[in-house]
Design an enzyme around this catalytic site. Structure first.
Site, mmCIF file in Angstrom:
data_model
loop_
_atom_site.group_PDB
_atom_site.id
_atom_site.type_symbol
_atom_site.label_atom_id
_atom_site.label_comp_id
_atom_site.label_asym_id
_atom_site.label_seq_id
_atom_site.Cartn_x
_atom_site.Cartn_y
_atom_site.Cartn_z
ATOM 1 N N LYS A 122 0.834 -1.213 0.000
ATOM 2 C CA LYS A 122 0.000 0.000 0.000
ATOM 3 C C LYS A 122 0.862 1.253 0.000
ATOM 4 O O LYS A 122 0.578 2.226 -0.691
ATOM 5 C CB LYS A 122 -0.898 -0.003 1.261
ATOM 6 C CG LYS A 122 -1.919 -1.127 1.296
ATOM 7 C CD LYS A 122 -3.189 -0.747 0.601
ATOM 8 C CE LYS A 122 -4.075 -1.938 0.360
ATOM 9 N NZ LYS A 122 -3.426 -2.921 -0.538
ATOM 10 N N GLU A 206 -5.651 8.836 6.159
ATOM 11 C CA GLU A 206 -6.269 9.455 4.970
ATOM 12 C C GLU A 206 -7.543 10.173 5.397
ATOM 13 O O GLU A 206 -8.136 9.832 6.423
ATOM 14 C CB GLU A 206 -6.693 8.387 3.965
ATOM 15 C CG GLU A 206 -5.610 7.675 3.256
ATOM 16 C CD GLU A 206 -6.179 6.649 2.277
ATOM 17 O OE1 GLU A 206 -5.384 6.115 1.497
ATOM 18 O OE2 GLU A 206 -7.402 6.359 2.295
ATOM 19 N N HIS A 241 -16.857 -6.360 1.956
ATOM 20 C CA HIS A 241 -15.689 -6.210 1.082
ATOM 21 C C HIS A 241 -15.614 -7.294 0.010
ATOM 22 O O HIS A 241 -14.587 -7.445 -0.636
ATOM 23 C CB HIS A 241 -14.379 -6.211 1.891
ATOM 24 C CG HIS A 241 -14.292 -5.077 2.847
ATOM 25 N ND1 HIS A 241 -14.039 -3.781 2.434
ATOM 26 C CD2 HIS A 241 -14.481 -5.021 4.177
ATOM 27 C CE1 HIS A 241 -14.049 -2.986 3.498
ATOM 28 N NE2 HIS A 241 -14.325 -3.704 4.564
ATOM 29 N N ARG A 298 -3.961 -8.784 -11.775
ATOM 30 C CA ARG A 298 -4.473 -10.088 -12.245
ATOM 31 C C ARG A 298 -5.698 -9.851 -13.121
ATOM 32 O O ARG A 298 -6.233 -8.740 -13.152
ATOM 33 C CB ARG A 298 -4.888 -10.930 -11.037
ATOM 34 C CG ARG A 298 -6.067 -10.303 -10.297
ATOM 35 C CD ARG A 298 -6.542 -11.086 -9.095
ATOM 36 N NE ARG A 298 -7.756 -10.509 -8.554
ATOM 37 C CZ ARG A 298 -7.782 -9.561 -7.604
ATOM 38 N NH1 ARG A 298 -6.649 -9.125 -7.095
ATOM 39 N NH2 ARG A 298 -8.924 -9.063 -7.164
HETATM 40 C C1 MV4 Z 1 -11.436 3.962 2.112
HETATM 41 C C2 MV4 Z 1 -12.823 4.214 2.304
HETATM 42 C C3 MV4 Z 1 -13.206 5.512 2.627
HETATM 43 N N1 MV4 Z 1 -12.271 6.490 2.754
HETATM 44 N N2 MV4 Z 1 -10.545 4.957 2.251
HETATM 45 C C4 MV4 Z 1 -11.837 -0.803 1.749
HETATM 46 C C5 MV4 Z 1 -10.901 -1.822 1.225
HETATM 47 C C6 MV4 Z 1 -9.686 -1.100 0.838
HETATM 48 N N3 MV4 Z 1 -9.292 -1.505 -0.484
HETATM 49 C C7 MV4 Z 1 -10.003 0.351 0.858
HETATM 50 N N4 MV4 Z 1 -11.333 0.479 1.386
HETATM 51 C C8 MV4 Z 1 -11.864 1.701 1.688
HETATM 52 N N5 MV4 Z 1 -10.994 2.719 1.813
HETATM 53 C C9 MV4 Z 1 -10.965 6.185 2.580
HETATM 54 N N6 MV4 Z 1 -10.061 7.165 2.723
HETATM 55 C C10 MV4 Z 1 -13.737 3.142 2.169
HETATM 56 C C11 MV4 Z 1 -13.247 1.896 1.875
HETATM 57 C C12 MV4 Z 1 -14.218 0.833 1.759
HETATM 58 C C13 MV4 Z 1 -14.458 0.218 0.522
HETATM 59 C C14 MV4 Z 1 -13.738 0.586 -0.613
HETATM 60 C C15 MV4 Z 1 -14.042 -0.045 -1.830
HETATM 61 C C16 MV4 Z 1 -15.018 -1.019 -1.898
HETATM 62 C C17 MV4 Z 1 -15.704 -1.389 -0.781
HETATM 63 C C18 MV4 Z 1 -15.440 -0.783 0.450
HETATM 64 C C19 MV4 Z 1 -16.143 -1.157 1.595
HETATM 65 C C20 MV4 Z 1 -15.880 -0.546 2.785
HETATM 66 C C21 MV4 Z 1 -14.905 0.459 2.877
#
Ligand code: MV4
Length: 512
Positions: A122, A206, A241, A298
């Site tokens: 990350k 963030e 997720h 992928r």
């Molecule tokens: C976030 C967010 C809101 N704000 N970052 C969840 C998994 C990881 N890949 C990043 N994720 C998130 N990051 C900030 N600054 C909300 C999520 C998130 C999310 C992102 C994409 C798809 C589904 C999600 C489900 C819950 C939270």
């Protein structure tokens, strides 16, 4: 890095289920010999039946079979496979596996080990993106060393903020902080959880985005420095997720936003010298801003929706790129046509909190007809194992627009026949009655919110309603002697019962 043209003659598929079937289909179309590995649990599986060659790789548990990277590479060398296709999951994003392939002279059908490694971190990926001018969620690019720095950084960003484990992913190791007074405890908790879960307590900070969408861009890079965007997928409908429904194009991305996100994704891919198929994930905020999340190195589960609206075959494209061919000119003019929706059919029971429903798939008949595709890895009579991801396959529909795609999805779900296990079909039928989903008004939290609030009315499986009818019909047949002559040629009682049930319950309906 330039790659000389090398015709692939045999490819080993290091995967199972629907994605192994998908890859074998492309190999056969390109007249490339297809070999698969299989675990003892998959000895009679569909990929084994379809492949030109099939090799046992170990007992059912993944770590003793599909995750045995060195054994798989050595097998590829022994059988004279030119390349390995990893599919998704298992070893698909394992840089060491990709490196081992290269060291043994076997083409890895995917990006370079360096690109996989860079995108697996990350912190490293955020740093690379910031340098490439790719927008990332406002916040630091370095891990937070101590609480004082966290407090200062959070004040600069503005609450709410999100603490994220640098080694985390898929939602693990994230903590939302709404007020300054909660930061200290959240910071300590995030670090200890990151250390316990990932062996690395680095966390970064963030701006927390309230209810964004998850929009991802399909990219394809060749070995001559070209990268192209093949449009976006809407992936906001997730449960814990886990993507559940994916669409292309996104209901809220117009051609100007598509151009901007596509250019940004290409820039992100070029920043790491990306080759082959990949996906750049973004969060799309409610104000139209978008921010880099991560790169998936992928081919993704949801690639069919991109194929349905572009007319391209992404596995063909992967194989041609792996052979060293340049991207075709027309790939750079691709625009989505119509609308595609994919639902993932899992052997889980929505009426029982999505509890797994492993077992023998006694009846399986996928819908067909105009605009319907199913990518399935199991046949009727096959068994959904507890050892692997319980996805049976994906049902994908295409329509001239989203409304037609929704209607077609409704028809296809009604037509689908599954018996012997429970599936997530009722969830999709409930979504088709949900006004927000029908309006395309999704965000990453919507499905979890609606499920928690009981706002999705899951249709009850119909099989219970049909049983009395079937029992009455059987009783009538027995009494009237209509079963006297055995029309089933000695089929066992259960099969006869099912055939009678289908005859008696003729009017359609679902079996789970
Ligand atoms: C976030 C967010 C809101 N704000 N970052 C969840 C998994 C990881 N890949 C990043 N994720 C998130 N990051 C900030 N600054 C909300 C999520 C998130 C999310 C992102 C994409 C798809 C589904 C999600 C489900 C819950 C939270």
């Amino acid at each position: 890095m330039e790659r000389p043209i090398r015709q692939l003659k045999k490819v080993l598929v290091a995967n199972r289920g629907e994605i192994a079937v998908r890859i074998l289909r492309a190999l056969r179309e390109l007249e490339i010999r297809g070999a698969v590995v299989y675990s003892e649990a998959d000895r009679t599986s569909l990929p084994v039946l379809m492949a030109d060659e099939a090799y046992p790789i170990g007992p059912a548990p993944s770590r003793e079979s599909y995750l045995r990277g060195e054994a798989i590479v050595e097998l590829a060398v022994q059988i004279g496979a030119d390349a390995i296709h990893p599919g998704y999951g298992f070893l698909a994003e394992n840089a060491d596996f990709a490196r081992h392939c290269e060291e043994r002279g076997v083409v890895f059908i995917g990006p370079s080990p360096a690109a996989i490694a860079a995108m697996g971190s990350k912190i490293e990926s955020r740093r690379l993106m910031i340098e490439a001018g790719v927008p990332v969620v406002p916040g630091g690019k370095d891990p937070i060393p101590d609480l004082e720095t966290a407090t200062q950084r959070a004040a600069e960003i503005g609450y709410p903020v999100m603490l994220k484990a640098a080694a985390g992913g898929g939602g693990k190791g994230m903590r939302r902080v709404h007020r300054a007074e909660d930061l200290a405890s959240a910071f300590r908790a995030a670090r200890s959880e990151a250390s316990a879960s990932f062996g690395d307590d680095a966390v970064y900070l963030e701006k927390f985005l309230e209810r964004p969408r998850h929009i991802e861009i399909q990219i394809l890079g060749d070995h001559h420095g070209s990268v192209v965007s093949l449009g976006e997928r809407e992936c906001s409908l997730q449960r814990r997720h886990q993507k559940v429904v994916e669409e292309a194009p996104s209901p809220v991305v117009d051609s100007e936003l598509r151009r901007r996100m596509g250019e940004t994704a290409v820039r992100a891919a070029q920043a790491v010298g990306y080759s082959n198929a990949g996906t750049v994930e973004f969060l799309l905020d409610t104000d139209g801003s978008f921010y880099f999340l991560e790169v998936n190195t992928r081919l993704q589960v949801e690639h069919p929706v991109t194929e349905m609206v572009t007319g391209l075959d992404l596995v063909w494209a992967q194989l041609h790129v792996a052979q060293g061919e340049p991207l075709p000119e027309d790939f750079f003019e691709v625009e989505p046509r119509g609308h595609a929706i994919e639902v993932r059919l899992y052997a889980e029971d929505p009426a029982r909190g999505f509890a797994p429903s492993p077992g023998v798939v006694e009846v399986l008949r996928w819908p067909e007809g105009p605009g319907v595709r199913n990518d399935c890895g199991i046949e009727e009579g096959g068994e959904v194992s507890i050892h692997y991801d319980p996805m049976l396959g994906k049902l994908i529909v295409w329509g001239a627009d989203r409304e037609q795609a929704l209607r077609r999805l409704d028809r296809a779900l009604h037509e689908l026949r599954v018996d012997g296990i429970r599936t997530t079909r009722p969830l999709f039928q409930a979504l088709l009655s949900d006004p927000d989903f029908r309006a395309g008004a999704m965000d990453i939290d919507m499905l979890d919110r609606k499920l928690a609030a009981g706002a999705l009315v899951l249709p009850q499986p119909r099989v219970e309603r049909d049983l009395p009818l079937v029992a009455a019909a059987l009783a009538h047949c027995e009494v009237s002697g209509r079963l006297a002559a055995d029309p089933d040629g000695g089929a066992d009682l259960r099969t006869r019962w099912r055939r009678r049930a289908r005859e008696a319950a003729r009017g359609g309906g679902t079996w789970n």
